[in-house]
Design an enzyme around this catalytic site. Structure first.
Site, PDB file in Angstrom:
ATOM      1  N   HIS A  21      -3.603  19.569  12.395  1.00 23.06           N
ATOM      2  CA  HIS A  21      -4.414  20.792  12.473  1.00 23.06           C
ATOM      3  C   HIS A  21      -5.908  20.483  12.490  1.00 23.06           C
ATOM      4  CE1 HIS A  21      -3.933  19.924   8.185  1.00 23.06           C
ATOM      5  NE2 HIS A  21      -5.041  20.586   7.965  1.00 23.06           N
ATOM      6  N   HIS A  69      -3.431   5.261  -2.060  1.00 27.38           N
ATOM      7  CA  HIS A  69      -2.090   5.823  -2.241  1.00 27.38           C
ATOM      8  C   HIS A  69      -1.072   4.731  -1.947  1.00 27.38           C
ATOM      9  CE1 HIS A  69       1.536   7.301  -0.058  1.00 27.38           C
ATOM     10  NE2 HIS A  69       1.670   8.008  -1.157  1.00 27.38           N
ATOM     11  N   HIS A  88      -6.123  -4.227   5.095  1.00 23.95           N
ATOM     12  CA  HIS A  88      -5.115  -4.433   6.135  1.00 23.95           C
ATOM     13  C   HIS A  88      -4.569  -5.857   6.129  1.00 23.95           C
ATOM     14  CE1 HIS A  88      -4.586  -0.763   8.529  1.00 23.95           C
ATOM     15  NE2 HIS A  88      -5.758  -0.430   8.022  1.00 23.95           N
ATOM     16  N   HIS A 122      -7.918   8.326  -7.512  1.00 30.25           N
ATOM     17  CA  HIS A 122      -9.149   8.972  -7.056  1.00 30.25           C
ATOM     18  C   HIS A 122     -10.318   8.477  -7.906  1.00 30.25           C
ATOM     19  CE1 HIS A 122      -7.206  11.858  -4.369  1.00 30.25           C
ATOM     20  NE2 HIS A 122      -6.354  12.163  -5.323  1.00 30.25           N
ATOM     21  N   GLY A 158      11.703  19.983  -7.978  1.00 25.81           N
ATOM     22  CA  GLY A 158      11.288  18.873  -8.818  1.00 25.81           C
ATOM     23  C   GLY A 158      10.256  19.285  -9.857  1.00 25.81           C
ATOM     24  N   ARG A 159       9.831  18.326 -10.640  1.00 29.36           N
ATOM     25  CA  ARG A 159       8.866  18.576 -11.718  1.00 29.36           C
ATOM     26  C   ARG A 159       7.472  18.732 -11.107  1.00 29.36           C
ATOM     27  NH1 ARG A 159       5.771  15.547 -15.527  1.00 29.36           N
ATOM     28  NH2 ARG A 159       5.800  16.521 -17.610  1.00 29.36           N
ATOM     29  N   ASN A 213       3.524   4.063  -2.291  1.00 32.02           N
ATOM     30  CA  ASN A 213       4.820   4.626  -2.639  1.00 32.02           C
ATOM     31  C   ASN A 213       5.903   3.648  -2.214  1.00 32.02           C
ATOM     32  OD1 ASN A 213       7.372   6.154  -1.731  1.00 32.02           O
ATOM     33  ND2 ASN A 213       6.311   7.714  -2.930  1.00 32.02           N
ATOM     34  N   VAL A 214       6.845   3.379  -3.118  1.00 26.54           N
ATOM     35  CA  VAL A 214       8.039   2.602  -2.763  1.00 26.54           C
ATOM     36  C   VAL A 214       9.242   3.350  -3.331  1.00 26.54           C
ATOM     37  CG1 VAL A 214       7.046   0.304  -2.452  1.00 26.54           C
ATOM     38  CG2 VAL A 214       7.544   1.093  -4.753  1.00 26.54           C
ATOM     39  N   SER A 264       5.424   6.191  -7.163  1.00 23.02           N
ATOM     40  CA  SER A 264       4.351   6.652  -6.286  1.00 23.02           C
ATOM     41  C   SER A 264       3.058   6.705  -7.074  1.00 23.02           C
ATOM     42  CB  SER A 264       4.674   8.039  -5.717  1.00 23.02           C
ATOM     43  OG  SER A 264       4.825   8.990  -6.763  1.00 23.02           O
TER      44      SER A 264
END
Length: 300
Positions: free
Chosen positions: A175, A106, A145, A96, A259-260, A108-109, A92
């Site tokens: 929210h 961002h 995209h 920034h 987790g860490r 993640n796989v 992941s």
């Protein structure tokens, strides 16, 4: 290849992490800190760059962890797997940049395996990449995209629109009634039609991240900006924090499994600002972000 192969997935993920870090170090000019960690539940490599020339903070992390009981965050959509032993591995990243005109990225796989004595293991893949700009540029959104679409094109024309819609729905702050950014692609629970195909989709998504993001970063990282742009960037980063702490399944999963913490929260931006009931000036570049970019759109 019909049965899952954890070793092959791990080898790919470690190669992907190294490839991404090497390319980002070329762009930034500074090196990532490599933090190897190990604990009874697993191990990983958290690579962090702070106060870089381009990246104010960036993290690219690999983890391979196990547990005796699937947490709620992992079984919300698969209640039949509750209570099983599990194994998870993935890469992941969150980037920034310092320049407000350069968007946060961002990706993640990951792969999960759920196990129960006397039953065949259940595996599935997940992945995503999405873009969170602070100032909108049409060419950047189209480019990102298009790269997302290209990553899925070899596997059928139906995947990109399905995974794009999934991304728009997932990266949404209920929210606030706001999108987090301009989206990208998101998928989970992918195991069909077989391991080889699902793994190939995950690999293609991971392999397309650099071509999706780096050209945008290089195009924006040296643009001149002032206090106004920096102030708005810090305000919008607050939305990123809210999403990760309140909604993000990966963050919640990590915290639920003890987790860490340093690795789980590496995605947080270094500086953030909140204001009470703030609204952009009508007709401004900041208002344009809300009106034209952080709304679901068909970019390609």
């Amino acid at each position: 290849m019909s049965s899952f192969d954890t070793a092959a997935v791990k080898e790919y993920l470690l190669e992907l992490q190294n490839l991404i870090i090497a390319r980002l170090e070329q762009v930034d000019g500074k090196s990532f800190r490599r933090d190897n960690w190990s604990r009874p539940q697993g191990s990983g490599i958290s690579c962090i760059l702070e106060e870089g020339n381009v990246l104010e903070r960036g993290g690219v992390a690999f983890s391979h962890v196990t547990g005796d009981k699937m947490p709620a965050a992992a079984t919300a959509h698969r209640p039949e797997l509750a209570g099983r032993r599990w194994e998870a591995l993935g890469v992941s990243l969150v980037l920034h940049p310092r320049n407000p005109y350069a968007p946060t990225a961002h990706a993640n796989v990951r792969m999960f395996v759920a196990m129960k004595n006397g039953e065949a293991p259940v595996f599935w893949f997940g992945g995503s990449m999405d873009l969170t700009p602070y100032y909108g540029f049409e060419e950047d959104a189209v480019h990102f995209h298009q790269a997302c679409k290209n990553s899925l094109a070899p596997f059928g024309d139906d995947l990109y629109p399905r995974f794009k819609k999934w991304c728009d729905e997932y990266f949404f702050l209920k929210h606030r009634n706001e999108q987090r950014g301009i989206g990208g692609i998101f998928f989970d629970d992918l195991s069909e039609p077989d391991f080889a195909t699902a793994f190939a989709i995950q690999q293609s998504v991971g392999d397309h991240f650099l071509s999706a993001y780096v050209p945008i970063l290089e195009r924006r990282m040296d643009m001149p900006y002032g206090d106004r742009e920096r102030d708005f960037q810090l305000y919008r980063r607050g939305r990123y924090v809210e999403f990760n702490l309140v909604i993000d399944r990966g963050t919640i999963f990590g915290l639920q499994t003890s987790g860490r913490t340093e690795s789980i929260l590496m995605s947080m931006p270094p500086l953030v600002k909140w204001r009470y009931d703030w609204h952009p000036q009508p007709g401004s570049a900041e208002a344009e972000l809300y009106d034209k970019f952080i709304v679901p759109r068909e970019w390609v």
